[in-house]
Design a protein around this motif. Structure first.
Motif, PDB file in Angstrom:
ATOM      1  N   GLN A 164       0.826  -1.209   0.000  1.00  0.00           N
ATOM      2  CA  GLN A 164       0.000   0.000   0.000  1.00  0.00           C
ATOM      3  C   GLN A 164       0.861   1.260   0.000  1.00  0.00           C
ATOM      4  OE1 GLN A 164      -2.296  -1.323   3.473  1.00  0.00           O
ATOM      5  NE2 GLN A 164      -4.176  -1.072   2.258  1.00  0.00           N
ATOM      6  N   TRP A 165       1.958   1.234   0.714  1.00  0.00           N
ATOM      7  CA  TRP A 165       2.869   2.384   0.706  1.00  0.00           C
ATOM      8  C   TRP A 165       3.424   2.631  -0.705  1.00  0.00           C
ATOM      9  CZ3 TRP A 165       3.899   6.148   4.101  1.00  0.00           C
ATOM     10  CH2 TRP A 165       3.566   5.953   5.444  1.00  0.00           C
ATOM     11  N   ALA A 166       3.572   1.589  -1.477  1.00  0.00           N
ATOM     12  CA  ALA A 166       4.144   1.705  -2.819  1.00  0.00           C
ATOM     13  C   ALA A 166       3.092   1.949  -3.899  1.00  0.00           C
ATOM     14  CB  ALA A 166       4.930   0.435  -3.158  1.00  0.00           C
ATOM     15  N   LYS A 167       1.842   1.989  -3.533  1.00  0.00           N
ATOM     16  CA  LYS A 167       0.756   2.142  -4.507  1.00  0.00           C
ATOM     17  C   LYS A 167       0.753   3.557  -5.096  1.00  0.00           C
ATOM     18  CE  LYS A 167      -4.192   1.187  -5.052  1.00  0.00           C
ATOM     19  NZ  LYS A 167      -3.988   0.113  -6.034  1.00  0.00           N
ATOM     20  N   ALA A 168       0.364   3.663  -6.359  1.00  0.00           N
ATOM     21  CA  ALA A 168       0.271   4.966  -7.008  1.00  0.00           C
ATOM     22  C   ALA A 168      -0.828   5.800  -6.356  1.00  0.00           C
ATOM     23  CB  ALA A 168      -0.018   4.789  -8.495  1.00  0.00           C
ATOM     24  N   SER A 169      -0.536   7.057  -6.101  1.00  0.00           N
ATOM     25  CA  SER A 169      -1.523   7.973  -5.540  1.00  0.00           C
ATOM     26  C   SER A 169      -2.248   8.691  -6.668  1.00  0.00           C
ATOM     27  CB  SER A 169      -0.819   8.995  -4.642  1.00  0.00           C
ATOM     28  OG  SER A 169      -0.099   9.925  -5.454  1.00  0.00           O
ATOM     29  N   TRP A 197       3.703  10.330  -8.136  1.00  0.00           N
ATOM     30  CA  TRP A 197       4.128   9.932  -6.806  1.00  0.00           C
ATOM     31  C   TRP A 197       3.345   8.757  -6.248  1.00  0.00           C
ATOM     32  CZ3 TRP A 197       3.983  15.595  -4.593  1.00  0.00           C
ATOM     33  CH2 TRP A 197       5.109  16.300  -5.078  1.00  0.00           C
ATOM     34  N   THR A 198       4.063   7.916  -5.495  1.00  0.00           N
ATOM     35  CA  THR A 198       3.433   6.849  -4.734  1.00  0.00           C
ATOM     36  C   THR A 198       2.869   7.430  -3.440  1.00  0.00           C
ATOM     37  OG1 THR A 198       5.443   6.338  -3.486  1.00  0.00           O
ATOM     38  CG2 THR A 198       5.126   5.193  -5.606  1.00  0.00           C
ATOM     39  N   VAL A 199       2.165   6.593  -2.696  1.00  0.00           N
ATOM     40  CA  VAL A 199       1.641   7.004  -1.394  1.00  0.00           C
ATOM     41  C   VAL A 199       2.776   7.499  -0.492  1.00  0.00           C
ATOM     42  CG1 VAL A 199       0.642   6.116   0.761  1.00  0.00           C
ATOM     43  CG2 VAL A 199      -0.420   5.563  -1.451  1.00  0.00           C
ATOM     44  N   GLU A 200       3.856   6.746  -0.430  1.00  0.00           N
ATOM     45  CA  GLU A 200       4.970   7.151   0.442  1.00  0.00           C
ATOM     46  C   GLU A 200       5.562   8.483   0.002  1.00  0.00           C
ATOM     47  OE1 GLU A 200       9.178   5.526   2.377  1.00  0.00           O
ATOM     48  OE2 GLU A 200       8.187   4.356   0.804  1.00  0.00           O
ATOM     49  N   GLU A 201       5.656   8.700  -1.291  1.00  0.00           N
ATOM     50  CA  GLU A 201       6.222   9.963  -1.783  1.00  0.00           C
ATOM     51  C   GLU A 201       5.323  11.143  -1.464  1.00  0.00           C
ATOM     52  OE1 GLU A 201       8.899   8.284  -5.524  1.00  0.00           O
ATOM     53  OE2 GLU A 201       6.740   8.585  -5.778  1.00  0.00           O
TER      54      GLU A 201
END
Length: 218
Positions: free
Chosen positions: A35-40, A45-49
């Motif tokens: 989930q942290w690596a999923k596209a936002s 950007w990903t979720v973490e980014e």
């Protein structure tokens, strides 16, 4: 039913920022690595980014922002990428820890407190929507952001997005403009003003097709 009172003092806006950051930190604590690596909803950007970007914004005063923009030759994408990289941890857990450290902070690149409330509201939805998480901030919060976005093209081109449209919130007092009608939840109107075409799915009225085409072409 009486309309909700929208208080837009700096103190009230700062409190709303704190509430929204705290709510996001709580949601983030339950995410797994995928989930942290999923596209936002932020295409690059990903979720973490996005979380690292929020930490960067909450850690950057006006002086540091100007220096960073100068170093990036006023390229906002380069500026944002550099600041994001600086505040991203080596693991999602560290990225979350860094975000938690700024939850109660009052730092911002300018004195436009409503803009930084918009930052956490919009990016919170950028993160939650792809993950299937749901949060509707208080209507007083989304109304303050909607009014700020509709009044100017600043952090987002909100005023331009609604040109020639009559936007009306179905859950609060926000209304603006004239022309083809556009109705829906205040949060969805905020997201549309922030350039998220997916928010048009929550709206109705003759103005939806106009807005959707405008956002897709932009």
């Amino acid at each position: 039913m009486p309309e909700p009172r929208v208080t837009e003092t700096r103190k009230a806006l700062e409190q709303a920022i704190h509430v929204e950051r705290s709510a996001l930190a709580q949601d983030l604590a339950a995410l797994d690595e995928a989930q942290w690596a999923k596209a936002s909803l932020c295409e690059r950007w990903t979720v973490e980014e996005v979380v690292a970007h929020l930490t960067a914004g909450a850690s950057t005063g006006m002086g540091r922002w100007l220096l960073s923009m100068l170093a990036a030759r006023f390229d906002p994408d380069l500026h944002n990428d550099r600041r994001l990289a600086q505040h991203r941890g080596t693991t999602p857990e560290e990225t979350l820890r860094r975000f938690r450290e700024v939850v109660a902070g009052r730092t911002g690149p300018t004195g436009h407190t409503a803009a930084w409330l918009g930052e956490i509201v919009v990016h919170g939805e950028d993160i939650r929507r792809p993950l299937g998480l749901v949060r509707t901030p208080p209507v007083t919060t989304t109304t303050a952001v909607a009014r700020f976005f509709a009044g100017r093209d600043f952090t987002v081109a909100g005023k331009t997005a609604l040109t020639g449209l009559r936007a009306e919130a179905t859950d609060g007092p926000f209304t603006t403009g004239s022309g083809a009608p556009l109705r829906g939840p205040t949060l969805s109107l905020v997201m549309a003003m922030a350039g998220r075409a997916v928010a048009c799915e929550d709206l109705e009225g003759e103005g939806v097709a106009i807005l959707r085409a405008r956002l897709r072409s932009g």
